[in-house]
Write a protein that holds these residues in place. Structure first.
Motif, mmCIF file in Angstrom:
data_model
loop_
_atom_site.group_PDB
_atom_site.id
_atom_site.type_symbol
_atom_site.label_atom_id
_atom_site.label_comp_id
_atom_site.label_asym_id
_atom_site.label_seq_id
_atom_site.Cartn_x
_atom_site.Cartn_y
_atom_site.Cartn_z
ATOM 1 N N VAL A 1 11.408 1.419 -6.803
ATOM 2 C CA VAL A 1 10.306 2.101 -6.117
ATOM 3 C C VAL A 1 9.209 1.072 -5.832
ATOM 4 N N GLU A 2 8.466 1.318 -4.805
ATOM 5 C CA GLU A 2 7.364 0.419 -4.429
ATOM 6 C C GLU A 2 6.054 0.985 -4.950
ATOM 7 N N PRO A 3 5.206 0.132 -5.428
ATOM 8 C CA PRO A 3 3.888 0.634 -5.843
ATOM 9 C C PRO A 3 3.097 1.070 -4.615
ATOM 10 N N PRO A 4 2.268 2.064 -4.725
ATOM 11 C CA PRO A 4 1.462 2.469 -3.582
ATOM 12 C C PRO A 4 0.551 1.322 -3.139
ATOM 13 N N TRP B 1 -2.458 1.080 -2.393
ATOM 14 C CA TRP B 1 -3.808 1.061 -2.967
ATOM 15 C C TRP B 1 -3.814 0.705 -4.451
ATOM 16 N N PHE B 2 -2.596 0.543 -5.001
ATOM 17 C CA PHE B 2 -2.510 0.463 -6.456
ATOM 18 C C PHE B 2 -3.305 -0.706 -7.052
ATOM 19 N N ALA B 3 -3.037 -1.904 -6.549
ATOM 20 C CA ALA B 3 -3.698 -3.091 -7.110
ATOM 21 C C ALA B 3 -5.216 -2.972 -6.992
ATOM 22 N N GLU C 1 -14.601 -2.429 -16.108
ATOM 23 C CA GLU C 1 -14.447 -2.743 -17.526
ATOM 24 C C GLU C 1 -15.120 -4.080 -17.858
ATOM 25 N N ALA C 2 -14.897 -5.027 -16.977
ATOM 26 C CA ALA C 2 -15.479 -6.359 -17.189
ATOM 27 C C ALA C 2 -17.000 -6.273 -17.188
ATOM 28 N N GLN D 1 -10.993 -0.713 -11.583
ATOM 29 C CA GLN D 1 -11.166 -0.301 -12.990
ATOM 30 C C GLN D 1 -11.402 -1.514 -13.893
ATOM 31 N N VAL D 2 -10.629 -2.557 -13.592
ATOM 32 C CA VAL D 2 -10.753 -3.778 -14.404
ATOM 33 C C VAL D 2 -12.153 -4.370 -14.270
ATOM 34 N N ARG D 3 -12.654 -4.398 -13.038
ATOM 35 C CA ARG D 3 -13.992 -4.967 -12.814
ATOM 36 C C ARG D 3 -15.069 -4.131 -13.505
ATOM 37 N N LYS E 1 -6.978 -0.259 -6.876
ATOM 38 C CA LYS E 1 -7.484 0.727 -7.834
ATOM 39 C C LYS E 1 -7.554 0.129 -9.248
ATOM 40 N N VAL E 2 -6.495 -0.564 -9.599
ATOM 41 C CA VAL E 2 -6.467 -1.201 -10.923
ATOM 42 C C VAL E 2 -7.614 -2.194 -11.047
ATOM 43 N N MET E 3 -7.801 -2.980 -9.993
ATOM 44 C CA MET E 3 -8.844 -4.001 -10.060
ATOM 45 C C MET E 3 -10.244 -3.414 -10.134
#
Lengths: 203, 377
Positions: free
Chosen positions: B57-60, B62-64, B74-75, B70-72, B66-68
């Motif tokens: 399956v392929e990641p959507p 927008w996935f990266a 968090e940072a 959240q990561v930012r 969205k993750v980033m």
């Protein structure tokens, strides 16, 4: 299943180091690199595309937080996959308790598996009928994987679907080699039994 | 011979080539005979094929992102916590602590420098006695004179602080004293060379300037005092009045006045351009060569002092007497150059006389004279 190149693994270490120094941009590279494989691990574990996406999101966030604790004695992908497995396990527990009320069956799992392929991951050049057949078949297989007991499913997904080495699986799941193999062989036979009626028709 | 069930369990390992030679032989034997198990092995192979061939399956898309995001987030949160917890510890607190320590040290320093001054002022004569005791017989009287000279160069506390900073205050450490005197000797040595060129009546070349330690000392202190005055203009008024009080005993001051008398231009410099004052004072230092020190050792200080005063009065000079200690008396006067030699000869009769500094030649110019009468010879 994309074979991982050693160069990329070594490259990962560089980006991990950059992340530790506070470069969030470097983490983006790692996300881009590993998201597909990790999503597939999560998807085969949960059997649900959206759940898999959630699991992966959580996993990346945990990985980012825990990056300081990553000592680099394992590959980044191995370490990350261990995190994904943990999150998937927890998610499955949640799903199970939810499904107790919703009485989810193998059929539901199959449905979930089938729904995922609408994302356009099918090979080009397939006829519509072939695609439908293929989707159905994969949904059945996914259903059988979902029917496996958690421990067996983990090793089956990691070894037979994702092609991780026994050594890597050892690190991820922290179980000995022999245990992995015995679980794996039982899992294979279980899937075989699950697909028995279907397999007879396959060439 | 095992039954099909057992063989079925071994088949995945058989397929992976994970069986021992013995087990493998067993399975091979069974498979050749059992049709059902051969079918099971085929099914297993198909199952493996299905598993390994499953579509990825392929990641959507927008996935990266969205993750980033959240990561930012968090940072940032992490950074926020770090900023809140550690920033004050790493930067702010040390700065504040440093400032506090600095203020404390400064306060202590100010206290330390001002307090002993008060004490010293209160019991001015006492340390002189102490000093005298400290001064072993071997120590030359010049040293003592130097001390007295310094003490007399009375300066207000602020000016004194300035002096102390320069490390040449009344520190009762004889070694330092000597060092300071030596340094001043050298300084005055240079200046006296200049004096030789400018001096109107350098009867004797000041080669004996090394011996004339107290003279440069006095001028040095005068210069210092004036410098301090310049540096602390706020205390100028106070200082002036104090100086006037101590005028008669103030050798440095005297020199200044004589010098000023002689060189009105220097005086002008001083009065009109305070910045030019140090230069003017530097010029006045050359006057050191004319100051004459006499040390007379006697058995009875007071009678000797009277005697000396009497001698000076003969030349129309009224001396200012000052008690420096139990057995020390200081006479300061100005005597005309032409009378000087005569007066000195007469003073020799009073006690054991030592002349420190160069004898100026006979002239109309008044020469500042210091006579120190020391008892207990």
């Amino acid at each position: 299943m994309v074979p991982r190149i050693r160069d990329i693994e070594e490259d990962d270490a560089m980006y991990v180091e950059l992340c530790r120094k506070g470069d969030t941009g470097a983490f983006e590279v790692l996300v881009e690199r590993h998201q597909k494989r990790m999503l597939n691990v999560a998807f085969r574990m949960t059997g649900d595309y959206d759940e898999a996406c959630d699991v992966l999101q959580e996993s990346f966030l945990s990985a980012f937080k825990a990056l300081k604790g990553f000592r680099g004695d394992a590959r980044f992908s191995t370490w990350l996959c261990g995190i994904v497995m943990n999150h998937a396990r927890n998610r499955l527990k949640q799903m199970k308790s939810r499904s107790r009320y919703e009485s989810a069956s193998v059929e539901d799992m199959e449905q979930a598996g089938g729904g995922c392929h609408a994302e356009g991951s099918c090979a080009a050049g397939e006829s519509a009928v072939d695609k439908l057949e293929r989707e159905e078949l994969e949904a059945r297989v996914q259903g059988c994987i979902g029917a496996l007991d958690g421990e067996q499913r983990e090793v089956l997904v990691l070894r037979d679907i994702q092609g991780f080495s026994y050594e890597e699986i050892c690190r991820m799941l922290k179980i000995p080699d022999g245990t992995i193999k015995s679980r794996l062989f039982r899992a294979r036979n279980a899937v075989k039994e699950c697909l028995k009626d279907l397999l007879g028709e396959l060439k | 011979m095992k039954d099909c069930r057992d063989i079925d369990h071994l088949l995945p390992a058989y397929l992976d080539n994970e069986l021992s030679a013995e087990e493998k032989k067993l399975v091979d034997g069974h498979l050749s005979a059992c049709h059902r198990c051969r079918a099971a092995l085929a099914d297993l192979k198909k199952t493996m094929g299905l598993l390994q061939g499953m579509q990825e399956v392929e990641p959507p898309p927008w996935f990266a992102r969205k993750v980033m995001s959240q990561v930012r987030e968090e940072a940032e949160k992490k950074k926020g916590i770090i900023a809140r917890l550690f920033y004050p510890l790493h930067i702010k607190v040390p700065v504040q602590a440093l400032a506090t320590v600095l203020i404390a040290v400064l306060a202590f320093h100010v206290y330390k420098t001002s307090e002993p001054d008060v004490r010293r002022m209160d019991q001015l004569p006492a340390p002189a006695v102490e000093l005298k005791k400290e001064q072993a017989p071997a120590a030359s009287p010049q040293k003592m004179e130097a001390r007295e000279e310094r003490r007399e160069a009375k300066t207000p506390p602020v000016a004194r602080l300035e002096e102390k900073k320069r490390g040449s205050l009344f520190a009762p450490v004889p070694r330092e004293e000597r060092k300071g005197a030596k340094a001043l000797d050298e300084a005055v040595g240079d200046l006296s060379a200049a004096a030789r060129q400018r001096a109107p009546e350098p009867t004797r070349p000041p080669e004996g300037i090394g011996n004339a330690a107290p003279a440069p000392e006095a001028v040095g202190s005068a210069a210092r005092a004036s410098k301090a005055e310049e540096q602390a203009p706020g205390s100028r008024m106070y200082k002036r009045s104090e100086e006037r009080e101590a005028l008669t005993a103030e050798a440095g001051r005297r020199q200044k006045t004589t010098f000023e008398d002689r060189e009105p231009s220097a005086k002008k410099d001083m009065s009109y351009a305070p910045s030019a004052a140090p230069q003017a004072m530097a010029k006045s230092k050359t006057a050191a060569g004319y100051q004459l020190y006499l040390v007379i050792r006697v058995s009875d200080v007071s009678s000797a002092a009277d005697e000396a005063e009497g001698i000076l009065r003969r030349y129309g000079v009224s001396a200012t007497a000052r008690q420096l200690g139990e057995r020390r008396r200081l006479l300061t006067a100005e005597i005309k150059g032409q009378h000087l030699k005569d007066a000195v000869d007469r003073l020799k009769a009073v006690g054991r006389l030592r002349i420190i500094g160069a004898m100026p030649g006979a002239s109309e110019t008044p020469v500042p004279l210091r006579i120190e009468i020391v008892g207990g010879s």
